[in-house]
Design a protein around this motif. Sequence first.
Motif, PDB file in Angstrom:
ATOM      1  N   LEU A   1       0.832  -1.200   0.000  1.00  0.00           N
ATOM      2  CA  LEU A   1       0.000   0.000   0.000  1.00  0.00           C
ATOM      3  C   LEU A   1       0.868   1.252   0.000  1.00  0.00           C
ATOM      4  O   LEU A   1       0.571   2.214  -0.684  1.00  0.00           O
ATOM      5  CB  LEU A   1      -0.948  -0.001   1.201  1.00  0.00           C
ATOM      6  CG  LEU A   1      -2.103  -0.992   1.148  1.00  0.00           C
ATOM      7  CD1 LEU A   1      -2.883  -0.958   2.456  1.00  0.00           C
ATOM      8  CD2 LEU A   1      -3.014  -0.703  -0.027  1.00  0.00           C
TER       9      LEU A   1
ATOM     10  N   GLN B   1       2.190   1.692  -3.441  1.00  0.00           N
ATOM     11  CA  GLN B   1       1.164   2.198  -4.342  1.00  0.00           C
ATOM     12  C   GLN B   1       0.914   3.679  -4.099  1.00  0.00           C
ATOM     13  O   GLN B   1       0.778   4.439  -5.037  1.00  0.00           O
ATOM     14  CB  GLN B   1      -0.130   1.409  -4.168  1.00  0.00           C
ATOM     15  CG  GLN B   1      -0.061   0.016  -4.763  1.00  0.00           C
ATOM     16  CD  GLN B   1      -1.311  -0.792  -4.480  1.00  0.00           C
ATOM     17  OE1 GLN B   1      -2.084  -0.459  -3.591  1.00  0.00           O
ATOM     18  NE2 GLN B   1      -1.495  -1.849  -5.224  1.00  0.00           N
ATOM     19  N   SER B   2       0.888   4.123  -2.856  1.00  0.00           N
ATOM     20  CA  SER B   2       0.645   5.530  -2.584  1.00  0.00           C
ATOM     21  C   SER B   2       1.823   6.381  -3.060  1.00  0.00           C
ATOM     22  O   SER B   2       1.623   7.479  -3.545  1.00  0.00           O
ATOM     23  CB  SER B   2       0.356   5.771  -1.101  1.00  0.00           C
ATOM     24  OG  SER B   2       1.478   5.442  -0.308  1.00  0.00           O
ATOM     25  N   THR B   3       3.035   5.844  -2.940  1.00  0.00           N
ATOM     26  CA  THR B   3       4.209   6.550  -3.447  1.00  0.00           C
ATOM     27  C   THR B   3       4.139   6.639  -4.961  1.00  0.00           C
ATOM     28  O   THR B   3       4.382   7.697  -5.541  1.00  0.00           O
ATOM     29  CB  THR B   3       5.502   5.836  -3.006  1.00  0.00           C
ATOM     30  OG1 THR B   3       5.546   5.799  -1.584  1.00  0.00           O
ATOM     31  CG2 THR B   3       6.729   6.549  -3.520  1.00  0.00           C
TER      32      THR B   3
ATOM     33  N   LYS C   1       1.480   6.575  -6.773  1.00  0.00           N
ATOM     34  CA  LYS C   1       0.402   7.511  -7.098  1.00  0.00           C
ATOM     35  C   LYS C   1       0.870   8.955  -6.939  1.00  0.00           C
ATOM     36  O   LYS C   1       0.578   9.811  -7.772  1.00  0.00           O
ATOM     37  CB  LYS C   1      -0.823   7.232  -6.204  1.00  0.00           C
ATOM     38  CG  LYS C   1      -2.040   8.007  -6.596  1.00  0.00           C
ATOM     39  CD  LYS C   1      -2.542   7.580  -7.950  1.00  0.00           C
ATOM     40  CE  LYS C   1      -3.834   8.294  -8.290  1.00  0.00           C
ATOM     41  NZ  LYS C   1      -4.205   8.106  -9.685  1.00  0.00           N
ATOM     42  N   LEU C   2       1.625   9.232  -5.869  1.00  0.00           N
ATOM     43  CA  LEU C   2       2.151  10.579  -5.651  1.00  0.00           C
ATOM     44  C   LEU C   2       3.107  10.973  -6.772  1.00  0.00           C
ATOM     45  O   LEU C   2       3.084  12.112  -7.241  1.00  0.00           O
ATOM     46  CB  LEU C   2       2.839  10.682  -4.282  1.00  0.00           C
ATOM     47  CG  LEU C   2       3.370  12.054  -3.902  1.00  0.00           C
ATOM     48  CD1 LEU C   2       2.262  13.111  -3.892  1.00  0.00           C
ATOM     49  CD2 LEU C   2       4.063  12.005  -2.534  1.00  0.00           C
TER      50      LEU C   2
ATOM     51  N   SER D   1       3.422  14.675   0.289  1.00  0.00           N
ATOM     52  CA  SER D   1       2.448  13.620   0.553  1.00  0.00           C
ATOM     53  C   SER D   1       1.372  14.194   1.474  1.00  0.00           C
ATOM     54  O   SER D   1       1.634  15.095   2.264  1.00  0.00           O
ATOM     55  CB  SER D   1       3.155  12.449   1.229  1.00  0.00           C
ATOM     56  OG  SER D   1       2.234  11.470   1.603  1.00  0.00           O
ATOM     57  N   ASP D   2       0.163  13.677   1.378  1.00  0.00           N
ATOM     58  CA  ASP D   2      -0.940  14.149   2.231  1.00  0.00           C
ATOM     59  C   ASP D   2      -0.626  13.969   3.713  1.00  0.00           C
ATOM     60  O   ASP D   2      -1.074  14.758   4.539  1.00  0.00           O
ATOM     61  CB  ASP D   2      -2.236  13.408   1.896  1.00  0.00           C
ATOM     62  CG  ASP D   2      -2.810  13.826   0.561  1.00  0.00           C
ATOM     63  OD1 ASP D   2      -2.459  14.917   0.070  1.00  0.00           O
ATOM     64  OD2 ASP D   2      -3.608  13.061   0.001  1.00  0.00           O
ATOM     65  N   ASP D   3       0.159  12.947   4.051  1.00  0.00           N
ATOM     66  CA  ASP D   3       0.459  12.669   5.458  1.00  0.00           C
ATOM     67  C   ASP D   3       1.756  13.322   5.937  1.00  0.00           C
ATOM     68  O   ASP D   3       2.221  13.049   7.037  1.00  0.00           O
ATOM     69  CB  ASP D   3       0.505  11.156   5.710  1.00  0.00           C
ATOM     70  CG  ASP D   3       1.619  10.465   4.936  1.00  0.00           C
ATOM     71  OD1 ASP D   3       2.235  11.100   4.060  1.00  0.00           O
ATOM     72  OD2 ASP D   3       1.870   9.274   5.200  1.00  0.00           O
TER      73      ASP D   3
END
Length: 147
Positions: free
Chosen positions: A19, A22-24, A26-27, A80-82
């Motif tokens: 996950l 995948q988020s990386t 996507k970013l 990143s959002d976080d």
Amino acid sequence: MKRGLLLALFFIACTGSNLFAQSTTKLVEICAESAGTDATYLKDFVVQLESAGPDGKPPVAKYSMVLSKNNVYRFTICNSDDSEGRAVLQLFDMNIMLGSTYNPSTGKEYKSFDFQCQKTGVYHVFISFIEGKKGNAVGILSYIKTL
């Protein structure tokens, strides 16, 4: 019961790292797209840094690359959002800063900047976070045009 718990933990451990990947990914995709329709993606710089240590010096991710004379490149930064901190991307030739996504004298942040390469050589990208905060970000190097 124990076997089921172990399988569940194994599944979470395996998919958790997937996950993140995948988020990386996507970013990186989002950031590359935000570089503009005139930009051709060349390279990404994925950064995950801890907050400044006891000495107060913020951690810096450093990358080197060869850029070619008479080409225009675009450097783009995306948080990143976080991310706790806001990322800053700086371009250097030796000890000379050639561009930055942040102007400390005005406090103004920029999503990207273009660089017109005057000589073929090795250049360095530094990515850090304002005030040494912890953060996650992606930098993108794009090709714009040949002069």
